[in-house]
Design an enzyme around this catalytic site. Structure first.
Site, PDB file in Angstrom:
ATOM      1  N   PRO A  36       2.716  -2.796  -0.936  1.00 16.71           N
ATOM      2  CA  PRO A  36       2.121  -2.284   0.309  1.00 16.71           C
ATOM      3  C   PRO A  36       3.194  -1.926   1.340  1.00 16.71           C
ATOM      4  CG  PRO A  36       1.756  -4.659   0.107  1.00 16.71           C
ATOM      5  CD  PRO A  36       2.363  -4.203  -1.179  1.00 16.71           C
ATOM      6  N   ARG A  58      -2.563  14.272 -14.909  1.00 17.60           N
ATOM      7  CA  ARG A  58      -3.208  15.552 -14.580  1.00 17.60           C
ATOM      8  C   ARG A  58      -2.201  16.667 -14.397  1.00 17.60           C
ATOM      9  NH1 ARG A  58      -8.053  15.640 -12.598  1.00 17.60           N
ATOM     10  NH2 ARG A  58      -7.657  17.408 -11.237  1.00 17.60           N
TER      11      ARG A  58
HETATM   12  C1  SAM Z   1      -1.207  -9.767  -2.679  1.00 18.18           C
HETATM   13  S1  SAM Z   1      -0.015  -8.496  -2.885  1.00 18.18           S
HETATM   14  C2  SAM Z   1       1.344  -9.136  -1.985  1.00 18.18           C
HETATM   15  C3  SAM Z   1       1.396  -8.614  -0.603  1.00 18.18           C
HETATM   16  C4  SAM Z   1       2.597  -9.078   0.181  1.00 18.18           C
HETATM   17  N1  SAM Z   1       2.472 -10.471   0.526  1.00 18.18           N
HETATM   18  C5  SAM Z   1       2.677  -8.258   1.452  1.00 18.18           C
HETATM   19  O1  SAM Z   1       1.897  -8.515   2.369  1.00 18.18           O
HETATM   20  O2  SAM Z   1       3.476  -7.295   1.503  1.00 18.18           O
HETATM   21  C6  SAM Z   1       0.450  -8.661  -4.568  1.00 18.18           C
HETATM   22  C7  SAM Z   1       1.015  -7.408  -5.200  1.00 18.18           C
HETATM   23  O3  SAM Z   1       0.066  -6.374  -5.156  1.00 18.18           O
HETATM   24  C8  SAM Z   1       0.724  -5.104  -5.132  1.00 18.18           C
HETATM   25  N2  SAM Z   1       0.162  -4.348  -4.007  1.00 18.18           N
HETATM   26  C9  SAM Z   1      -0.632  -4.825  -3.022  1.00 18.18           C
HETATM   27  N3  SAM Z   1      -1.004  -3.864  -2.176  1.00 18.18           N
HETATM   28  C10 SAM Z   1      -0.444  -2.725  -2.617  1.00 18.18           C
HETATM   29  C11 SAM Z   1      -0.447  -1.386  -2.153  1.00 18.18           C
HETATM   30  N4  SAM Z   1      -1.094  -1.036  -1.033  1.00 18.18           N
HETATM   31  N5  SAM Z   1       0.233  -0.458  -2.858  1.00 18.18           N
HETATM   32  C12 SAM Z   1       0.904  -0.789  -3.987  1.00 18.18           C
HETATM   33  N6  SAM Z   1       0.958  -2.063  -4.472  1.00 18.18           N
HETATM   34  C13 SAM Z   1       0.291  -3.020  -3.800  1.00 18.18           C
HETATM   35  C14 SAM Z   1       2.219  -5.383  -5.002  1.00 18.18           C
HETATM   36  O4  SAM Z   1       2.814  -5.210  -6.270  1.00 18.18           O
HETATM   37  C15 SAM Z   1       2.248  -6.834  -4.563  1.00 18.18           C
HETATM   38  O5  SAM Z   1       3.420  -7.498  -4.995  1.00 18.18           O
END
Ligand code: SAM
Length: 251
Positions: free
Chosen positions: A89, A154
């Site tokens: 994220p 795609r």
């Molecule tokens: C619960 S999330 C961890 C979030 C982290 N504690 C933060 O707030 O930045 C677990 C995993 O989900 C993935 N993830 C979560 N949101 C994402 C997003 N918007 N885009 C891409 N990957 C995401 C990432 O690989 C991350 O390590």
């Protein structure tokens, strides 16, 4: 030559499901893409096959451990020279043009986090780029990796039935797509725009361009601001806006 995805994930069966249907499945059947999943649990050395640890400094949740992730990346790199993309994220917002750039390469390594995320040192040592699919937090990077695989599939030559299909998609030329209709001609009390039945291809193309411009202006003006419109486009857009404000007045 197929496009090779190597996905590092604790949930390989989830990521594999993206190529079980639709366009990504067709891409695999046509050898346009190959998907290989790598489970960091297979690169642990303790008897419990531990992939997570408590965070230094305390606090809730667990963190994916560096050692098994780095060993997984090392193993993948024996089969791929690709960049390592961490889905996060905190990454740059993923766009159509970013995926178009990925499609110019031959392979990608996608790293999916879980829990509170991955040990920061993995990012420092092994990650080339971080990309986010939006301003919300998923419970893991798998859905984000599946999105990259779907969007990229795609774009590969000959994967879509009609070669032009992706060219007309939203964002490809910086605009949203025009509306689409199919049979029957009437749905409840709604018909279809006459021009689409005219058989006049030039007029149809002009109408589609005008709709794309108008929709983008109304729904995503930020996209339009990035474009240099031709005089013809400006005229199409101003006619569209005039007629939609007339329609509003009539309502
Ligand atoms: C619960 S999330 C961890 C979030 C982290 N504690 C933060 O707030 O930045 C677990 C995993 O989900 C993935 N993830 C979560 N949101 C994402 C997003 N918007 N885009 C891409 N990957 C995401 C990432 O690989 C991350 O390590």
């Amino acid at each position: 030559m197929s496009f090779r995805f190597d996905v590092i994930t604790l949930f390989p069966e989830l990521v594999d499901s993206v190529v079980k249907s639709g366009i990504p499945r067709r891409a695999v059947e046509q050898n346009a893409i190959e998907l290989h999943c790598w489970n960091p649990r297979d690169y642990t050395t303790d008897k419990h096959r531990t992939v997570d640890g408590r965070p230094y400094g305390g606090g809730p949740g667990m963190v994916m451990k560096a050692d098994c992730l780095l060993d997984t990346v090392k193993a993948v790199k024996q089969h791929s020279t690709a960049k390592v993309i961490y889905l996060s994220p905190q990454g740059k917002p993923l766009t159509q043009s970013a995926v178009q750039r990925f499609a110019q390469q031959e392979n990608l390594i996608l790293l999916c986090g879980r829990y509170e995320g991955i040990d920061e040192r993995v990012i420092d040592i092994a990650v080339d780029e971080e990309w986010s699919i939006g301003d919300y937090v998923l419970s893991g990077g798998e859905l984000a990796a599946m999105i990259v695989i779907d969007v990229l599939s795609r774009l590969l030559p000959n994967v879509l039935g009609h070669e032009d299909s992706a060219e007309q998609d939203s964002f490809t030329d910086g605009l949203l797509d025009c509306p689409h209709y199919t049979r029957p001609e009437r749905v409840e009390n709604l018909g279809i725009p006459d021009v689409l039945k005219s058989g006049n291809h030039a007029e149809i193309a002009k109408w589609r361009r005008q709709q794309a411009l108008g929709r983008t202006k109304q729904r995503r003006p930020d996209l339009l601001q990035k474009l240099e419109l031709s005089e013809e486009d400006k005229k199409l857009l101003s006619d569209y806006l005039k007629s939609s404000s007339n329609e509003e007045r009539e309502d």
